[in-house]
Design a protein around this motif. Structure first.
Motif, PDB file in Angstrom:
ATOM      1  N   MET A   1       2.220  10.703  12.000  1.00  0.00           N
ATOM      2  CA  MET A   1       3.272  10.375  11.030  1.00  0.00           C
ATOM      3  C   MET A   1       2.687   8.915  10.367  1.00  0.00           C
ATOM      4  O   MET A   1       1.959   8.302  10.876  1.00  0.00           O
ATOM      5  CB  MET A   1       4.328   9.542  12.059  1.00  0.00           C
ATOM      6  CG  MET A   1       5.445   8.898  11.317  1.00  0.00           C
ATOM      7  SD  MET A   1       6.171   9.967  10.166  1.00  0.00           S
ATOM      8  CE  MET A   1       7.420  10.866  11.448  1.00  0.00           C
ATOM      9  N   ARG A   2       2.841   8.849   9.019  1.00  0.00           N
ATOM     10  CA  ARG A   2       2.714   8.070   8.220  1.00  0.00           C
ATOM     11  C   ARG A   2       3.864   7.259   7.993  1.00  0.00           C
ATOM     12  O   ARG A   2       4.989   8.043   7.622  1.00  0.00           O
ATOM     13  CB  ARG A   2       2.122   8.424   6.972  1.00  0.00           C
ATOM     14  CG  ARG A   2       0.561   9.067   6.955  1.00  0.00           C
ATOM     15  CD  ARG A   2       0.253   9.896   6.089  1.00  0.00           C
ATOM     16  NE  ARG A   2       1.097  11.094   6.090  1.00  0.00           N
ATOM     17  CZ  ARG A   2       1.292  12.078   5.166  1.00  0.00           C
ATOM     18  NH1 ARG A   2       0.760  11.828   3.809  1.00  0.00           N
ATOM     19  NH2 ARG A   2       1.973  13.052   5.140  1.00  0.00           N
ATOM     20  N   ILE A   3       3.947   5.968   8.038  1.00  0.00           N
ATOM     21  CA  ILE A   3       5.053   4.942   7.643  1.00  0.00           C
ATOM     22  C   ILE A   3       4.876   4.008   6.758  1.00  0.00           C
ATOM     23  O   ILE A   3       3.671   3.472   6.631  1.00  0.00           O
ATOM     24  CB  ILE A   3       5.733   4.624   8.854  1.00  0.00           C
ATOM     25  CG1 ILE A   3       4.698   3.447   9.521  1.00  0.00           C
ATOM     26  CG2 ILE A   3       5.767   5.793  10.199  1.00  0.00           C
ATOM     27  CD1 ILE A   3       5.222   2.577  10.804  1.00  0.00           C
ATOM     28  N   GLY A   4       5.992   3.542   6.127  1.00  0.00           N
ATOM     29  CA  GLY A   4       5.937   2.291   5.248  1.00  0.00           C
ATOM     30  C   GLY A   4       6.921   1.096   5.939  1.00  0.00           C
ATOM     31  O   GLY A   4       7.977   1.801   6.473  1.00  0.00           O
ATOM     32  N   ALA A   5       6.211   0.262   5.765  1.00  0.00           N
ATOM     33  CA  ALA A   5       7.045  -1.099   6.544  1.00  0.00           C
ATOM     34  C   ALA A   5       7.323  -2.241   5.773  1.00  0.00           C
ATOM     35  O   ALA A   5       6.059  -2.854   5.411  1.00  0.00           O
ATOM     36  CB  ALA A   5       6.690  -1.536   7.926  1.00  0.00           C
ATOM     37  N   ASP A   6       8.504  -2.537   5.279  1.00  0.00           N
ATOM     38  CA  ASP A   6       8.512  -3.652   4.371  1.00  0.00           C
ATOM     39  C   ASP A   6       9.195  -4.742   5.199  1.00  0.00           C
ATOM     40  O   ASP A   6      10.192  -4.771   5.468  1.00  0.00           O
ATOM     41  CB  ASP A   6       9.552  -3.595   3.236  1.00  0.00           C
ATOM     42  CG  ASP A   6       9.798  -4.402   2.199  1.00  0.00           C
ATOM     43  OD1 ASP A   6       8.896  -5.161   2.107  1.00  0.00           O
ATOM     44  OD2 ASP A   6      10.697  -4.411   1.677  1.00  0.00           O
ATOM     45  N   SER A   7       8.669  -6.118   5.250  1.00  0.00           N
ATOM     46  CA  SER A   7       9.253  -7.206   5.980  1.00  0.00           C
ATOM     47  C   SER A   7      10.000  -8.059   4.950  1.00  0.00           C
ATOM     48  O   SER A   7       9.193  -8.382   3.844  1.00  0.00           O
ATOM     49  CB  SER A   7       8.070  -7.958   6.403  1.00  0.00           C
ATOM     50  OG  SER A   7       7.422  -7.320   7.407  1.00  0.00           O
ATOM     51  N   GLY A   8      11.238  -8.261   5.265  1.00  0.00           N
ATOM     52  CA  GLY A   8      11.989  -8.885   4.292  1.00  0.00           C
ATOM     53  C   GLY A   8      12.375 -10.431   4.967  1.00  0.00           C
ATOM     54  O   GLY A   8      12.158 -10.284   6.243  1.00  0.00           O
ATOM     55  N   GLY A   9      13.412 -11.145   4.438  1.00  0.00           N
ATOM     56  CA  GLY A   9      13.666 -12.261   5.022  1.00  0.00           C
ATOM     57  C   GLY A   9      14.996 -11.926   6.016  1.00  0.00           C
ATOM     58  O   GLY A   9      14.899 -12.748   6.962  1.00  0.00           O
ATOM     59  N   LEU A  50      -0.235   2.945   8.573  1.00  0.00           N
ATOM     60  CA  LEU A  50       0.971   2.088   8.162  1.00  0.00           C
ATOM     61  C   LEU A  50       0.576   1.490   6.896  1.00  0.00           C
ATOM     62  O   LEU A  50      -0.289   0.495   6.615  1.00  0.00           O
ATOM     63  CB  LEU A  50       0.967   0.934   9.373  1.00  0.00           C
ATOM     64  CG  LEU A  50       1.648  -0.383   9.201  1.00  0.00           C
ATOM     65  CD1 LEU A  50       3.327   0.188   9.191  1.00  0.00           C
ATOM     66  CD2 LEU A  50       1.495  -1.098  10.204  1.00  0.00           C
ATOM     67  N   ALA A  51       1.512   1.632   5.961  1.00  0.00           N
ATOM     68  CA  ALA A  51       1.628   0.892   4.758  1.00  0.00           C
ATOM     69  C   ALA A  51       2.362   0.007   4.702  1.00  0.00           C
ATOM     70  O   ALA A  51       3.747   0.048   4.816  1.00  0.00           O
ATOM     71  CB  ALA A  51       1.941   2.021   3.609  1.00  0.00           C
ATOM     72  N   HIS A  52       2.147  -1.379   4.536  1.00  0.00           N
ATOM     73  CA  HIS A  52       2.853  -2.507   4.799  1.00  0.00           C
ATOM     74  C   HIS A  52       2.923  -3.618   3.540  1.00  0.00           C
ATOM     75  O   HIS A  52       1.898  -3.668   2.803  1.00  0.00           O
ATOM     76  CB  HIS A  52       2.290  -3.481   5.911  1.00  0.00           C
ATOM     77  CG  HIS A  52       2.788  -4.733   6.402  1.00  0.00           C
ATOM     78  ND1 HIS A  52       4.246  -4.644   6.566  1.00  0.00           N
ATOM     79  CD2 HIS A  52       2.448  -5.898   6.422  1.00  0.00           C
ATOM     80  CE1 HIS A  52       4.424  -5.796   6.944  1.00  0.00           C
ATOM     81  NE2 HIS A  52       3.516  -6.774   7.085  1.00  0.00           N
ATOM     82  N   GLY A  53       4.361  -3.757   3.492  1.00  0.00           N
ATOM     83  CA  GLY A  53       4.672  -4.979   2.514  1.00  0.00           C
ATOM     84  C   GLY A  53       4.863  -6.326   3.334  1.00  0.00           C
ATOM     85  O   GLY A  53       5.863  -6.452   3.996  1.00  0.00           O
ATOM     86  N   VAL A 217      -4.259   0.839   8.353  1.00  0.00           N
ATOM     87  CA  VAL A 217      -3.514  -0.120   7.872  1.00  0.00           C
ATOM     88  C   VAL A 217      -3.538  -0.361   6.296  1.00  0.00           C
ATOM     89  O   VAL A 217      -5.224  -0.823   6.237  1.00  0.00           O
ATOM     90  CB  VAL A 217      -3.206  -1.113   8.640  1.00  0.00           C
ATOM     91  CG1 VAL A 217      -2.215  -2.446   8.086  1.00  0.00           C
ATOM     92  CG2 VAL A 217      -2.939  -1.193  10.241  1.00  0.00           C
ATOM     93  N   VAL A 218      -2.919  -0.176   5.471  1.00  0.00           N
ATOM     94  CA  VAL A 218      -3.238  -0.498   4.115  1.00  0.00           C
ATOM     95  C   VAL A 218      -1.895  -1.727   3.791  1.00  0.00           C
ATOM     96  O   VAL A 218      -0.581  -1.667   4.177  1.00  0.00           O
ATOM     97  CB  VAL A 218      -3.199   0.627   3.043  1.00  0.00           C
ATOM     98  CG1 VAL A 218      -4.112   1.432   3.328  1.00  0.00           C
ATOM     99  CG2 VAL A 218      -1.820   1.380   3.133  1.00  0.00           C
ATOM    100  N   VAL A 219      -2.087  -2.241   2.896  1.00  0.00           N
ATOM    101  CA  VAL A 219      -1.118  -3.561   2.675  1.00  0.00           C
ATOM    102  C   VAL A 219      -0.974  -3.344   1.057  1.00  0.00           C
ATOM    103  O   VAL A 219      -1.931  -3.360   0.200  1.00  0.00           O
ATOM    104  CB  VAL A 219      -1.979  -4.763   2.743  1.00  0.00           C
ATOM    105  CG1 VAL A 219      -0.742  -5.976   2.700  1.00  0.00           C
ATOM    106  CG2 VAL A 219      -2.225  -4.898   4.282  1.00  0.00           C
TER     107      VAL A 219
END
Length: 611
Positions: A1-9, A50-53, A217-219
């Protein structure tokens, strides 16, 4: 599984390649905890990528939680970082101050050296006279005059400091562009953020408490592409608009699939609203961004951010005027309707009381929203729901005009791509105010930035100052050499590279980025209303952008969302989705579009509305 995870406030959004989505309450004390929790829930058998913002860099700057930095610069230039430019933060406010310098005066060190702009060495660098770095300094920024063109002296100083065990950021590696003030600030920012971002990013690679470790992990960077962990840790100044850039990139892809090469992305989340102009199918780049009042000369999209989101707090100011934001209730305690102890009214509370969010709705793990708590919070503050909505809409309309009208672009020729948890609640009214005929609500609108992270290519951008000015001899060879240097940064057979130049008419103080010098007059006419036939065109910088294939295609990620709009949506109507709520006012009508999107337009059959 490849996922994108975006950290918001307020929430951390997670999306998988199979189209599944998840919202996890953000964990401000350790943003990585929410990312690891979401990843473990989404992919309990393991995460391939994991593609991370991330908001860690932005928050560290806004809250002044970075490292203590020493600045090493050319003798006589230690105060450039404080002298800054002649413009003032607020033209008519004599009490408005610039942000304080990130480097104390005692931590600014000077080294004797001088190189002319043409490369002539006037004074050799005196490494034996380099002052000692003060005790307690955690990182060092090195920015010597003209190092953007001739970095030999800066290399020698940086190598000497690194050999002494210091964490060094050098301007020729961070921001090799002319304008010494902006170059100095950007380099200092990078040094300021490295000790904060490095451990955080390393923690992502370490996985969660259950032992799950991502294979890769990529950012996301501010420019709308991803980099590996080593690059992100070395150059955290690239991450200041990490999450919003993912949203703008995905919005451009959705708009193009729907037949709109020109659009505006409108991302309204829990804490802020981010808008970006999309031209010819791509988000527009920015020559410079201002973050926390400071100029940042690093590759970025032209994203305009304001403190307006679903969690923005409404209040009456000292004069009795209604103000909304920039303060936010965040995830905890959150809006009053969340039932987590929040007592101050927010935009979400106003939307709930106004009926745009149906009574009895629930936001994931939050449970059923408490409309009476929202009503009580509004009454206690002396504000009403309609007024809060009007004020926050006015602020967002100004932001949308800043990236369209103020850039010489008529909003009537654009589509408005509305996403984020709160964007589709306000989009149609904003489109009415702007004269924009079409609103696109993408599939997975509430987590579209995470979709953008997962579907963005790998990206590196190199920039070099051009010393020739109007003399373009050797320009093509220099661009080819820079393109080859960019390609050498990646070891991927099907990488692509594109070049661009920053140009201006001789005598101008700011430049425009164009694919070639021949394209500059037309772009100048579009942006400024005129060309100057016969005036010499000056090149100030060369750019090369290399991209590698994205982890996933957006049509793959959104495939499970196709076909959900089986019949027209006619306003006034509230449409509750698992990821967002859509408010369709009277006079608007929506139909299903490509990639599972909802296309909203003014209903020609409604009296008094435009077709």
């Amino acid at each position: 599984m490849r996922i994108g995870a975006d950290s918001g406030g307020t929430f951390t959004d997670v999306v998988g390649t199979d189209g599944r989505t998840l919202k996890v309450p953000s964990t401000p004390h350790d943003p990585g905890e929410a990312v690891r929790t979401g990843a473990a829930r989404m992919a309990p058998d393991g995460v391939a990528l994991l593609a991370h913002g991330t908001t860690v860099a932005t928050n560290a700057l806004l809250e002044r939680r970075g490292a203590r930095v020493a600045l090493v610069t050319t003798e006589g230039f230690a105060d450039v970082i404080e002298i800054a430019r002649q413009d003032r933060p607020s033209l008519y406010d004599p009490w408005a101050d610039r942000p304080p310098s990130l480097v104390d005066r005692a931590d600014r060190l000077e080294v004797p050296e001088r190189v002319a702009a043409d490369g002539t060495v006037l004074t050799e660098v005196a490494l034996d006279r380099l002052p000692a770095v003060p005790d307690g300094v955690e990182a060092v920024a090195v920015c010597l005059l003209h190092a953007d063109r001739h970095p030999a002296h800066e290399v020698a100083v940086a190598d000497r400091l690194a050999a002494s065990g210091h964490d060094v950021s050098a301007s020729h590696r961070v921001a090799p562009e002319f304008r010494e003030y902006e170059r100095t600030v950007t380099t200092v920012l990078n040094a300021y953020l490295r000790p904060v971002c490095g451990p955080y990013l390393a923690g992502l690679a370490g996985g969660g408490a259950d032992g799950t470790v991502p294979d890769e992990v990529v950012v996301m960077t501010s420019a709308g592409g991803s980099v590996d962990l080593d690059t992100a840790s070395a150059l955290p100044v690239l991450l200041l608009l990490s999450g919003p850039a993912g949203g703008a990139r995905a919005a451009a892809a959705v708009a193009r699939a729907c037949g709109f090469d020109d659009a505006v992305s409108f991302d309204m989340g829990g804490t802020s609203t981010d808008v970006c102009l999309i031209r010819d199918g791509a988000p527009q780049p920015a020559a410079e961004q201002r973050v926390a009042g400071l100029p940042v000369r690093a590759p970025a999209l032209a994203i305009h951010t304001i403190g307006a989101g679903g969690g923005s707090i409404a209040r009456l100011d000292e004069g009795g005027a209604l103000v909304v934001g920039p303060a936010s209730a965040g995830a905890r305690p959150g809006p009053a309707c969340y039932g987590h102890g929040g007592t101050r009214p927010t935009v979400t509370d106003a939307d709930l009381v106004a009926g745009r969010i149906p009574a009895g709705s629930s936001f994931g793990a939050l449970g059923e929203l408490d409309v009476e708590a929202s009503r009580g919070a509004l009454d206690a503050a002396g504000v009403d729901a309609a007024g809060v909505i009007d004020v926050v809409n006015a602020g967002m309309e100004r932001a949308l005009r800043a990236v369209s009208v103020e850039q010489g672009v008529d909003p009537a020729g654009l589509a408005l791509v509305a996403f984020g948890g709160a964007g589709p609640l306000h989009a149609c009214e904003l489109a009415d105010a702007l004269g924009t005929p079409t609103v696109i609500v993408p599939a997975a609108a509430g987590v579209l930035s995470a979709v953008g992270l997962l579907t963005a290519p790998g990206r590196r951008e190199l920039v070099r100052s051009w010393p020739g000015g109007t003399d373009l001899a050797g320009l093509d060879d220099a661009l080819a050499a820079l393109a080859a240097e960019a390609l050498a940064l990646v070891d991927v057979p099907d990488a692509t590279v594109a070049t661009a130049v920053d140009c201006r008419y001789r005598g101008q103080s700011h430049e425009l980025r164009v694919p070639s010098v021949a394209d500059f007059p037309a772009e100048h006419r579009r942006r400024n209303g005129e060309e100057r036939p016969g005036d010499p065109i000056e090149v100030v910088a060369l750019r090369a952008v290399v991209e590698t294939p994205a982890p996933a295609r957006i049509d793959e990620v959104l495939a499970s969302w196709e076909g959900r709009w089986t019949e027209p949506v006619v306003g006034p109507q509230v449409v509750v989705r698992e990821d967002c709520t859509i408010w369709v006012p009277e006079g608007w009508r929506g139909e299903g579009g490509p990639l599972g999107s909802l296309l909203l337009r003014r209903d020609a059959a409604t009296p008094g509305t435009a077709g």
